[in-house]
Design an enzyme around this catalytic site. Structure first.
Site, PDB file in Angstrom:
ATOM      1  N   PHE A 241       1.219  -1.141  -0.207  1.00 45.30           N
ATOM      2  CA  PHE A 241       0.277  -0.133   0.353  1.00 45.30           C
ATOM      3  C   PHE A 241       1.338   0.882   0.044  1.00 45.30           C
ATOM      4  O   PHE A 241       2.078   1.415   0.509  1.00 45.30           O
ATOM      5  CB  PHE A 241      -1.276   0.079   1.316  1.00 45.30           C
ATOM      6  CG  PHE A 241      -0.655  -0.300   2.776  1.00 45.30           C
ATOM      7  CD1 PHE A 241      -0.114   1.530   3.281  1.00 45.30           C
ATOM      8  CD2 PHE A 241       0.076  -0.945   2.908  1.00 45.30           C
ATOM      9  CE1 PHE A 241       0.838   1.055   4.603  1.00 45.30           C
ATOM     10  CE2 PHE A 241       0.719  -1.612   4.787  1.00 45.30           C
ATOM     11  CZ  PHE A 241       1.055  -0.416   4.888  1.00 45.30           C
ATOM     12  N   CYS A 242       0.636   2.581  -0.098  1.00 43.49           N
ATOM     13  CA  CYS A 242       0.883   3.935  -0.802  1.00 43.49           C
ATOM     14  C   CYS A 242      -0.134   4.794   0.082  1.00 43.49           C
ATOM     15  O   CYS A 242      -1.135   4.201  -0.039  1.00 43.49           O
ATOM     16  CB  CYS A 242       1.680   3.782  -1.860  1.00 43.49           C
ATOM     17  SG  CYS A 242       0.988   3.372  -3.502  1.00 43.49           S
ATOM     18  N   THR A 243       0.199   6.526  -0.370  1.00 42.26           N
ATOM     19  CA  THR A 243      -0.281   6.973  -0.275  1.00 42.26           C
ATOM     20  C   THR A 243      -1.646   7.260  -1.057  1.00 42.26           C
ATOM     21  O   THR A 243      -3.001   7.508  -0.503  1.00 42.26           O
ATOM     22  CB  THR A 243      -0.241   8.506  -0.429  1.00 42.26           C
ATOM     23  OG1 THR A 243       0.718   8.097   0.863  1.00 42.26           O
ATOM     24  CG2 THR A 243      -0.499   9.350   0.208  1.00 42.26           C
TER      25      THR A 243
ATOM     26  N   ILE B 252      -4.037   4.332   0.755  1.00 35.88           N
ATOM     27  CA  ILE B 252      -4.682   5.183   2.447  1.00 35.88           C
ATOM     28  C   ILE B 252      -5.618   6.482   2.231  1.00 35.88           C
ATOM     29  O   ILE B 252      -6.305   5.874   3.155  1.00 35.88           O
ATOM     30  CB  ILE B 252      -3.120   5.363   2.958  1.00 35.88           C
ATOM     31  CG1 ILE B 252      -2.117   4.840   3.408  1.00 35.88           C
ATOM     32  CG2 ILE B 252      -3.775   5.515   4.743  1.00 35.88           C
ATOM     33  CD1 ILE B 252      -0.843   5.361   3.402  1.00 35.88           C
TER      34      ILE B 252
END
Length: 328
Positions: A176-178, A205
């Protein structure tokens, strides 16, 4: 209702004439009084901008006129103050820099997992959960049980994979990332390296915080964002962090309460690292900021991106020093 819409967007799409898009897009943003930065490359578009609700709707309409941007990924949050100082459209080789040739999310990518299904996936003990963001972002907040690769830039992620991950051992990997864009490339890279089951959080996120109720959430802490809000909480409202004007590090409430914190000058991370001349310059800058605020004017200064750039520069310098020592 907060008056400013913060809109993060991206899309991987072949843009043969991306250079020709720069000027009309820049003009559109300026006319609509939208601030922020958008990156254009032959592989697509990426960035975060902010403006009134009407202005952001105009931007979406602008993209909708070009069929290549159909399905562009938008994520919105809200704030009372404009979180950007400038309006910029930049031309880049990549819209997110992995530094590995031939990685194309349009050809191969991991399995998208909707926010509503994310908790079930990462609760599986057979799944290795990897946070693809940089170390200072992970320190502020991450998902329960996530692994921190301890990278200072996304360019370091392939080295982490080569040194720490094994397709024979790690059968299921979730990342996952922003906002989701880094995982487009990180999952594509893992698939190229022979990993079979590779998943990533669709929308990142920010989409998870938007759609998953906080009582059900497995997110811990706040989420670092690359604008003057510094972080957002689970309601996508500005968080409790601020940036040190001296070293651009994100500061917690505890950092701000430290005896080594001086507004606009230094913090616990850098109080002993600046020369008297630098501190005097920072103090004058802070004075000018205060005066501009009193007059109701905007003072143009650095933003959160400066911190990321500084961290990369420092890491690169340390690596070069170590290489020089090894050659002696």
């Amino acid at each position: 209702m907060s008056s400013i819409v913060v809109c993060a967007l991206y899309k991987f799409v072949t843009l043969d004439n991306h250079t020709a898009l720069r000027e009309p897009l820049q003009a559109m943003l300026e006319k609509a009084k939208i601030r922020g930065t958008l990156l254009l490359a032959s592989e697509g578009i990426n960035g975060t901008v902010a403006g009134s609700s009407t202005a952001i709707s105009q931007l979406k309409d602008w993209f909708a006129k070009d069929p290549r941007f159909e399905g562009i990924d938008y994520k919105e949050s809200f704030t009372e103050e404009q979180p950007f100082y400038r309006t910029k459209v930049k031309l880049k080789r990549e819209i997110v820099t992995l530094g590995v040739e031939g990685i194309d999310p349009l050809q191969v990518v991991g399995t998208y997992v909707a926010p509503k299904d994310w908790n079930a996936l990462i609760s599986d003990p057979e799944v290795l959960l990897v946070d693809t963001r940089n170390d200072y972002e992970v320190e502020i907040g991450t998902f329960k049980g996530a692994v921190n690769p301890n990278t200072n830039s996304f360019r370091e992620f392939p080295d982490y994979v080569k040194q720490q991950l094994d397709p024979a051992k790690h059968k299921k990997v979730a990342m996952f990332c922003t906002g989701g864009i880094r995982c487009e490339k990180s999952t594509a890279y893992l698939k190229e390296q022979g990993f079979d089951e590779v998943y990533h959080l669709q929308g990142g996120i920010l989409k998870y915080l938007e759609e998953v109720p906080e009582p059900e959430s497995l997110w811990q802490g706040e989420c670092f964002v690359f604008d003057n809000r510094v972080t957002v909480d689970h309601q996508l409202q500005p968080g409790h962090y601020q940036l040190c004007s001296g070293c651009r590090a994100p500061l917690s409430l505890e950092d701000v309460q430290s005896e080594h914190f001086k507004q606009g000058i230094c913090c616990p991370h850098c109080f002993d690292k600046h020369t008297p001349e630098q501190q005097a310059r920072y103090a004058e800058r802070q004075r000018q900021l205060a005066l501009a605020k009193q007059r109701g004017e905007a003072h143009i200064g650095s933003d959160a991106v400066s911190f990321a750039k500084q961290r990369r520069q420092e890491k690169r310098a340390r690596k070069q020093q170590q290489q020089a020592k090894n050659q002696q």
